[in-house]
Motif scaffolding. Structure first.
Motif, PDB file in Angstrom:
ATOM      1  N   GLU A 149       0.677  -1.220  -0.073  1.00 55.63           N
ATOM      2  CA  GLU A 149       0.134  -0.040  -0.008  1.00 55.63           C
ATOM      3  C   GLU A 149       0.862   1.245   0.025  1.00 55.63           C
ATOM      4  OE1 GLU A 149      -3.389   0.366  -0.150  1.00 55.63           O
ATOM      5  OE2 GLU A 149      -3.437  -1.669  -0.715  1.00 55.63           O
ATOM      6  N   LEU A 150       2.100   1.157   0.525  1.00 53.65           N
ATOM      7  CA  LEU A 150       2.930   2.232   0.435  1.00 53.65           C
ATOM      8  C   LEU A 150       3.191   2.914  -0.751  1.00 53.65           C
ATOM      9  CD1 LEU A 150       5.794   1.123   3.140  1.00 53.65           C
ATOM     10  CD2 LEU A 150       3.837   2.824   3.295  1.00 53.65           C
ATOM     11  N   MET A 151       3.155   2.024  -2.071  1.00 55.24           N
ATOM     12  CA  MET A 151       3.130   2.613  -3.313  1.00 55.24           C
ATOM     13  C   MET A 151       2.249   3.465  -3.718  1.00 55.24           C
ATOM     14  SD  MET A 151       4.907  -0.584  -5.841  1.00 55.24           S
ATOM     15  CE  MET A 151       3.029  -1.557  -5.524  1.00 55.24           C
ATOM     16  N   THR A 152       0.961   3.661  -3.071  1.00 54.46           N
ATOM     17  CA  THR A 152      -0.014   4.425  -3.518  1.00 54.46           C
ATOM     18  C   THR A 152       0.188   5.863  -3.396  1.00 54.46           C
ATOM     19  OG1 THR A 152      -1.230   3.980  -1.288  1.00 54.46           O
ATOM     20  CG2 THR A 152      -1.857   2.486  -3.011  1.00 54.46           C
ATOM     21  N   SER A 153       1.241   6.020  -2.323  1.00 58.05           N
ATOM     22  CA  SER A 153       1.759   7.375  -2.049  1.00 58.05           C
ATOM     23  C   SER A 153       2.247   8.176  -3.049  1.00 58.05           C
ATOM     24  CB  SER A 153       2.580   7.358  -0.897  1.00 58.05           C
ATOM     25  OG  SER A 153       3.671   6.949  -1.213  1.00 58.05           O
ATOM     26  N   ILE A 154       2.732   7.394  -4.161  1.00 58.09           N
ATOM     27  CA  ILE A 154       3.190   7.906  -5.473  1.00 58.09           C
ATOM     28  C   ILE A 154       2.535   7.510  -6.705  1.00 58.09           C
ATOM     29  CG2 ILE A 154       5.538   8.395  -4.630  1.00 58.09           C
ATOM     30  CD1 ILE A 154       6.356   5.845  -5.918  1.00 58.09           C
ATOM     31  N   GLU A 155       1.232   7.093  -6.491  1.00 57.57           N
ATOM     32  CA  GLU A 155       0.370   6.583  -7.711  1.00 57.57           C
ATOM     33  C   GLU A 155      -0.266   7.735  -8.621  1.00 57.57           C
ATOM     34  OE1 GLU A 155      -2.538   3.000  -8.137  1.00 57.57           O
ATOM     35  OE2 GLU A 155      -2.756   4.131  -6.326  1.00 57.57           O
ATOM     36  N   HIS A 156       0.123   7.603  -9.869  1.00 59.53           N
ATOM     37  CA  HIS A 156      -0.493   8.574 -10.838  1.00 59.53           C
ATOM     38  C   HIS A 156      -1.151   7.995 -11.971  1.00 59.53           C
ATOM     39  CE1 HIS A 156       1.588  12.012  -9.252  1.00 59.53           C
ATOM     40  NE2 HIS A 156       2.591  11.079  -8.984  1.00 59.53           N
ATOM     41  N   HIS A 157      -2.278   8.523 -12.526  1.00 64.05           N
ATOM     42  CA  HIS A 157      -3.101   8.065 -13.547  1.00 64.05           C
ATOM     43  C   HIS A 157      -3.373   8.990 -14.583  1.00 64.05           C
ATOM     44  CE1 HIS A 157      -4.067   4.510 -10.834  1.00 64.05           C
ATOM     45  NE2 HIS A 157      -4.412   5.415  -9.978  1.00 64.05           N
ATOM     46  N   ALA A 158      -3.861   8.528 -15.598  1.00 64.98           N
ATOM     47  CA  ALA A 158      -4.195   9.356 -16.871  1.00 64.98           C
ATOM     48  C   ALA A 158      -5.306   8.833 -17.346  1.00 64.98           C
ATOM     49  CB  ALA A 158      -3.157   9.502 -18.221  1.00 64.98           C
TER      50      ALA A 158
END
Length: 346
Positions: A149-158
């Motif tokens: 879940e720590l990865m979601t702190s740098i998650e980006h979408h388009a």
């Protein structure tokens, strides 16, 4: 940071930490001064007491240490930090504990040597390079999180790509367009298998131990760092010069050490150009030479086709190349003879 009640923040790592950590500090915008190097001991492992003292100093200055980095296989010497002790520090001071196991991570595949990485299981995140001891082509680095879940702190979408719910890893990394390198790792893990990797890793570590013994037994060489993994450092030092160094004045010793640095560089370059064999070189600060920056040969023994005979030939070739030096070798020989003659040693 003042919003959170701190004057600044910091990341602590051994002085042998990889240069990529400075890149990370630049990208994060925290500045390289926030990446604090901690002294290492004579075995190139971080001194835990020094790190604790620095943590206390930062606390007194109201600077938040948000991460401690342990190194599991330094790039220069293959040394492993005391990971369990660093994990204790990270827990006590409320820091993220990251282990840079780019070099040593694959050692976990070995039942015989995985104990060398004791404490890595307590890390919050671990870096492993598959293009090192997992024998995958260059560019297969990875980071593993204990809590994904720590990865979601740098998650980006388009809207046109990286949509929510997609499995594209580019949503979590600086690099948006990712190659299919993971397939090579997947294939290698299935083809070579855990047992195959264990054989490769055991072989590389034991080959390094053999080469270290060969160097120590040779009167013309000095083993600078003993191998923990498959890396070691050493240099060519004539037997009489080794004796002279123990008798030299401070100025004479500095002159000899500087000439030995030049000779090491000469041998390494000439050996590479000859095309018969190759060792790399680096500069480290051995405690034996009062932390003086010293040029040494650096050897990585990961090729399973490297034989004991080849290793013997590497040293023999280096001895012959040293004779081809018309600057450093004569300088070393002349000063060595002067020092030994002064002490009535023939």
């Amino acid at each position: 940071m003042k919003h959170y009640g701190y004057e600044d923040l910091a990341v602590l790592v051994s002085e042998r930490g990889h240069y990529s950590l400075k890149k990370a500090a630049d990208v994060l915008g925290i500045g390289r001064d926030s990446l604090i190097p901690i002294k290492t001991d004579n075995n190139n492992r971080v001194v835990v007491s020094e790190m604790k003292a620095k943590l206390d100093e930062l606390k007194a200055k109201n600077i938040k240490p948000f991460a401690i980095i342990g190194v599991a296989g330094t790039t220069e010497t293959g040394t492993i930090d005391p990971l369990s002790e660093l994990a204790d520090l990270a827990h006590a001071y409320g820091c993220h504990f990251h282990v840079d196991a780019a070099w040593g991570g694959a050692t976990l595949m070995s039942k015989k040597y995985r104990h060398l990485l004791n404490g890595i299981e307590r890390a919050d995140s671990v870096t492993i390079d598959a293009h090192k001891q997992l024998y995958v082509p260059m560019g297969a680095g990875m980071v593993i999180f204990k809590n994904p879940e720590l990865m979601t702190s740098i998650e980006h979408h388009a809207e046109y790509i990286l949509r929510k719910g997609s499995k594209d890893l580019g949503s979590h990394t600086l690099e948006g367009s990712r190659s299919g390198m993971a397939m090579l790792l997947y294939a290698s893990l299935n083809i070579i298998s855990r047992q195959g990797y264990e054989m490769l890793i055991n072989n590389s570590i034991e080959k390094a131990q053999y080469f270290a013994g060969l160097i120590e037994a040779h009167p013309e060489f000095e083993l600078v760092t003993h191998p923990e993994l498959c890396l070691l450092t050493y240099r060519y030092v004539p037997a009489r010069t080794q004796q002279a160094l123990t008798l030299a004045t401070a100025d004479e010793r500095e002159t000899l050490l500087a000439a030995l640095d030049d000779l090491t560089q000469f041998i390494q370059k000439r050996q590479r150009e000859s095309g018969k064999s190759f060792v790399s070189r680096t500069r480290i600060t051995p405690e034996r030479w009062d932390r003086r920056l010293t040029t040494v040969f650096r050897v990585v023994l990961a090729n399973p086709l490297t034989t004991e005979n080849i290793l013997q030939e590497v040293l023999a070739e280096q001895v012959e190349i040293a004779k081809q030096s018309f600057i450093s070798s004569p300088q070393i020989r002349t000063l060595t003879n002067r020092i030994l003659t002064r002490h009535n040693i023939a």
